[in-house]
Design an enzyme around this catalytic site. Structure first.
Site, short mmCIF file in Angstrom:
data_model
loop_
_atom_site.label_atom_id
_atom_site.label_comp_id
_atom_site.label_asym_id
_atom_site.label_seq_id
_atom_site.Cartn_x
_atom_site.Cartn_y
_atom_site.Cartn_z
N GLU A 368 -3.21 -8.89 -13.95
CA GLU A 368 -4.14 -8.37 -12.94
C GLU A 368 -4.41 -9.41 -11.85
OE1 GLU A 368 -5.35 -5.39 -12.61
OE2 GLU A 368 -7.21 -5.56 -11.47
N THR A 494 -2.35 5.83 -0.06
CA THR A 494 -2.43 4.66 -0.93
C THR A 494 -2.49 5.04 -2.41
OG1 THR A 494 -3.45 2.48 -1.19
CG2 THR A 494 -4.94 4.34 -0.82
#
Ligand SMILES: *[C@@H]1O[C@H](CO)[C@@H](O)[C@H](O)[C@H]1NC(C)=O
Ligand SMILES: *[C@@H]1O[C@H](CO)[C@@H](O)[C@H](O)[C@H]1NC(C)=O
Ligand SMILES: *[C@@H]1O[C@H](CO)[C@@H](O)[C@H](O)[C@H]1NC(C)=O
Ligand SMILES: *[C@@H]1O[C@H](CO)[C@@H](O)[C@H](O)[C@H]1NC(C)=O
Ligand SMILES: *[C@@H]1O[C@H](CO)[C@@H](O)[C@H](O)[C@H]1NC(C)=O
Ligand SMILES: *[C@@H]1O[C@H](CO)[C@@H](O)[C@H](O)[C@H]1NC(C)=O
Length: 503
Positions: A368, A494
């Site tokens: 992440e 997106t």
């Protein structure tokens, strides 16, 4: 050692060895078989969601239960629609479009995010409408359900539109829609700057110009940022904005979560309509040039790798995120539509950098958050940093798409099968690490075989994005595929929902 053994066995049993070996290799050498394997993963997750969670927002795949993190309107169903469409899964498509007209967007007991609701729900319904009124019209059993997609999108936008009623036109993001109030917090760059594509497209489809005007008025505050000191380099902006004054509150930023899709949408607006949004290509080029000139860094231990740094004013922060890995794909899109090889080459370098974050871990999935500041390397990651050029700062994987998304653009632009291989490897890694009882789960530690603890959460963007990009990179030519020479007939929002471009 392994290689040596293989040669001996092969030499002793030439025929018996050669035949099955080739079959094993060929079983997934074929694009169609890979595309089918991704479809199978989609159907497995869809069936788990349908059994244990629908019409709630998302599946908890370990406990076989559900959650409502997106206001309880069935986020995974709406997010799955455009992927089911490109996969031409007619049954799933019809299950979803029969459900959409039953959603009551005026009711929810939880806080609404204008940004998340726009990119997932509004985006999902508009893409579904474009496909079902266009090239995939044969998949809908009942035309009424197709018309309802647009009607529901409009009804949702009508409910949300009060958010823009502020002194500056910058909307509040955190809303309580039942009493039409908001949380008085700063607005982010991405939450303000990632509405324009969806709201403009809604106006184009409905003929009501208000949606486009609202989102474009908000966007104008970003295109002319105040104060000037919030923009350390041309086009690169700060992070938080005061809705009442329109002033940026800081000069911190990068291509990271919270800022990301503002930059992404500058070039996508130009793709959507190069006439009305001609100047957006200049805004995007300014950002791209500043990024190349000022944010490009190479880890000391792996000078071959290119990462884009974050910044605080003109000070660089050698840290980045999985979320930022869409940037390779975005440079590739910009480079192809603007016919600029520098952007294409740079995009490919960024794709390589994000690939390194996958290749370096025990699971083959990237973390992440990662860093590469040689004076901040955690003591137990010295060797890891030496070898891989980054260290892990947050080790989880939330079923995010950005790395596969950029492989997709790289493949479409170069035609180099290496990117299909990388996407397939990533798919296999995720398929084996994140598989849970009834679907796929976020995991805690990408650097532990098996991924560590499972978080029992399957984000709706698993359906919208990971499944779509992993599929499309192996799927046949179609008008909605990204065009490698920049003649795009569709543009992906997106959340990976494709919209038909104007003209
Ligand atoms: C257009 O949309 C706006 C925003 O929701 C709404 O207030 C207005 O009534 C709509 N106009 C028409 C003509 O429907
Ligand atoms: C609106 O509703 C929310 C949720 O019930 C509540 O927290 C908030 O205080 C309310 N705001 C106003 C202005 O009534
Ligand atoms: C934004 O600025 C206004 C006017 O100065 C102020 O009243 C408000 O509290 C600020 N908002 C936040 C979230 O600090
Ligand atoms: C690296 O970390 C050191 C120590 O915190 C800091 O002073 C420096 O500014 C950082 N450099 C970069 C480029 O991130
Ligand atoms: C490194 O140390 C930290 C802090 O003690 C720990 O949380 C982490 O799991 C360790 N990482 C590895 C790769 O051993
Ligand atoms: C993906 O995972 C499922 C479930 O573990 C497995 O049955 C399937 O074979 C895997 N797909 C591939 C291509 O390895």
């Amino acid at each position: 050692m392994g290689w040596f053994k293989l040669v001996i066995v092969g030499a002793l049993l030439p025929a018996a060895f050669a035949v099955p070996q080739r079959n094993i290799r060929q079983s997934y050498d074929d694009e169609a078989k890979r595309a089918q394997a991704v479809k199978d993963a989609f159907l497995f997750s869809w069936n788990g969601y349908k059994t244990y969670a629908f019409p709630h927002d998302e599946l908890h795949p370990v406990s076989n239960s559900y959650g409502d993190s997106r206001n309880g309107w069935g986020a995974s169903a709406v997010d799955a629609l455009s992927t089911a469409l490109v996969m031409e899964l007619s049954d799933v498509v019809n299950e979803i479009i029969e459900y959409v007209p039953t959603i009551d967007f005026s009711k929810t007991s939880t806080e609404v995010s204008l940004f998340e609701t726009t990119i997932r729900y509004l985006g999902g319904m508009l893409a579904g409408y474009d496909f079902l009124k266009g090239p995939l019209s044969g998949l809908a059993k009942d035309e009424k359900n197709v018309d309802a997609l647009l009607a529901q999108a409009q009804s949702l936008a009508d409910i949300l539109s009060y958010a823009f009623d502020t002194p500056t036109g910058i909307p509040f993001n955190e809303l309580w829609i039942e009493n039409r109030s908001h949380v008085d917090s700063f607005q982010g760059l991405a939450t303000t700057g990632s509405l324009i594509l969806e709201w403009t497209h809604l106006s184009d489809l409905t003929g009501n110009q208000t949606y486009a005007e609202l989102s474009q008025k908000a966007e104008s505050r970003l295109l002319n940022p105040q104060p000037a000191s919030s923009s350390p380099w041309p086009g690169l902006l700060g992070y938080n904005i005061n809705v009442t004054t329109g002033l940026f509150q800081d000069d911190f930023g990068g291509w990271i979560g919270g800022a990301d899709s503002y930059y992404e949408y500058l070039i996508k607006m130009f793709v959507y309509d190069p006439t009305r949004f001609k100047e957006y290509s200049t805004y995007w080029s300014t950002v791209a040039d500043s990024t190349i000139a000022h944010l490009t860094t190479h880890p000391t231990t792996r000078p071959d790798i290119t990462f884009v740094a974050e910044y605080s004013g003109k000070t660089l922060i050698e840290s980045s995120q999985h979320l930022a890995c869409f940037n390779g794909g975005n440079f590739l899109l910009g480079g192809t539509v603007l016919k600029k090889q520098t952007y294409i080459d740079y995009g490919l370098d960024l794709v390589d950098g994000c690939r390194a974050t996958y290749a370096g871990t025990a699971t083959g999935i990237g973390p992440e958050v990662f860093g590469w500041n040689s004076s901040l390397v955690p003591a137990n990651q010295t060797e890891f940093f030496q070898k891989n050029g980054f260290y892990i700062t947050t080790a989880s994987y939330d079923l995010r798409p950005e790395v596969i998304e950029s492989y997709y653009y790289a493949y479409r632009v170069t035609g180099d099968k290496k990117y299909q291989e990388w996407a397939w490897e990533a798919f296999l890694a995720i398929n084996s690490t994140c598989a849970a009882n009834s679907g796929y789960s976020a995991v805690d530690n990408v650097n532990e075989v098996g991924g560590g603890a499972k978080d029992d959460f399957e984000e709706s963007f698993w359906f919208a994005e990971v499944m779509k990009y992993a599929y499309l990179i192996h799927a046949p030519e179609a008008e909605w595929q990204v065009d490698g020479s920049g003649n795009n007939k569709w543009v992906f929002n997106t959340e990976a929902h494709p919209f038909k471009v104007v003209g």
